[in-house]
Design an enzyme around this catalytic site. Sequence first.
Site, PDB file in Angstrom:
ATOM      1  N   ARG A 147      40.429  54.250  43.220  1.00 60.44           N
ATOM      2  CA  ARG A 147      41.641  53.337  43.582  1.00 60.44           C
ATOM      3  C   ARG A 147      41.417  51.976  43.722  1.00 60.44           C
ATOM      4  O   ARG A 147      41.501  51.157  42.667  1.00 60.44           O
ATOM      5  CB  ARG A 147      42.255  53.543  44.830  1.00 60.44           C
ATOM      6  CG  ARG A 147      43.763  53.241  45.184  1.00 60.44           C
ATOM      7  CD  ARG A 147      43.762  51.750  45.480  1.00 60.44           C
ATOM      8  NE  ARG A 147      43.281  51.248  47.016  1.00 60.44           N
ATOM      9  CZ  ARG A 147      42.962  50.311  47.100  1.00 60.44           C
ATOM     10  NH1 ARG A 147      43.497  49.195  46.741  1.00 60.44           N
ATOM     11  NH2 ARG A 147      42.334  50.212  48.538  1.00 60.44           N
ATOM     12  N   HIS A 203      32.911  43.743  50.061  1.00 63.02           N
ATOM     13  CA  HIS A 203      32.401  43.429  48.555  1.00 63.02           C
ATOM     14  C   HIS A 203      31.159  42.700  48.621  1.00 63.02           C
ATOM     15  O   HIS A 203      30.642  41.993  49.461  1.00 63.02           O
ATOM     16  CB  HIS A 203      33.579  42.614  47.920  1.00 63.02           C
ATOM     17  CG  HIS A 203      34.690  43.406  47.604  1.00 63.02           C
ATOM     18  ND1 HIS A 203      35.500  43.366  46.610  1.00 63.02           N
ATOM     19  CD2 HIS A 203      35.425  44.482  48.548  1.00 63.02           C
ATOM     20  CE1 HIS A 203      36.572  44.332  46.527  1.00 63.02           C
ATOM     21  NE2 HIS A 203      36.462  44.781  47.799  1.00 63.02           N
ATOM     22  N   CYS A 218      38.037  41.302  42.929  1.00 64.97           N
ATOM     23  CA  CYS A 218      39.000  40.677  43.413  1.00 64.97           C
ATOM     24  C   CYS A 218      39.743  39.771  42.382  1.00 64.97           C
ATOM     25  O   CYS A 218      39.011  38.569  42.045  1.00 64.97           O
ATOM     26  CB  CYS A 218      38.745  39.801  44.801  1.00 64.97           C
ATOM     27  SG  CYS A 218      40.480  39.061  45.317  1.00 64.97           S
TER      28      CYS A 218
END
Length: 302
Positions: A15, A209, A240
């Site tokens: 996802r 991240h 992102c």
Amino acid sequence: MAFPSSVRIVEVGPRDGLQNEAKAIPAETKVELIDRLAAAGCRTIEAGSFVSPRWVPQMADTAVVLSRIRRHPGVSYPVLVPNMKGLEAAIDSGCEDIAVFASASETFSRHNINCSIDESLERFAPVLTAAHGHGIKVRGYVSCVLGCPYQGAVAPESVADIARRLFAAGCYEVSLGDTIGTGTPFAAMKMVETVAQDVPLSAIALHFHDTCGQALANIYACLGLGVSVVDSAVGGLGGCPYAKGASGNVATEDLLYMLNGMDVETGVDLDQIVNAALFVSRVLGKHPNSRVASARLTQANC
């Protein structure tokens, strides 16, 4: 520091890892990736999201993917749900777990979902009520916990406030996301310690991240505080779209390598995860964004 004896890995590659890919990815590829991850021992695998395909076209086939995966006993396949329409789609697909999301940054919330933080939480209230009425578990995400691409630093108290409200609303777990990957270990520890004043450590997860190469260091530091749930993405997938140069999630195989070296039990097989990383990287036409998979690939070509 008291490190946990075991860590539950939440695999978010299918996802969060794939949602921003520009190249269309066939449902069959997503199904095979999810099945490989389950076979490797992952017990929580984010399978997709029921967000409007106009905003996230890569997730438009989530219902199809959910209908084709081989559901392993003891494995949960949560999906991201933004509103009641998304919840209805999740219910129709037989989902037993969903996730909702909010930001610790007011500016990021307005840019990302076009509403204030308070408005986003109000929007999720009926979703949580209805989900619980159907026996569906709800996980909460908080983004920008260690920095925002628009406002810069985010106060730990702001993160704690959103995490507390999600937990109080009925989220069984709150995942704290360093969305742009700029956090450092001391900042991560201070943030988790602040959140832990309002939310039990057992209900806190990490979602870091690796833009600045600090994700594993940040995770290590927070594991020492007693956190025992970590989100990661096979092959280091993700990124992102709101932060220039932001790279993907911490790679599952890199996380596993570290945890194996610490004798921390995960139940996940490193070799199978590496193979899954190489599989999805080949499909995407990319080099795996992880040290461990890259090393294995180099060794195989020697």
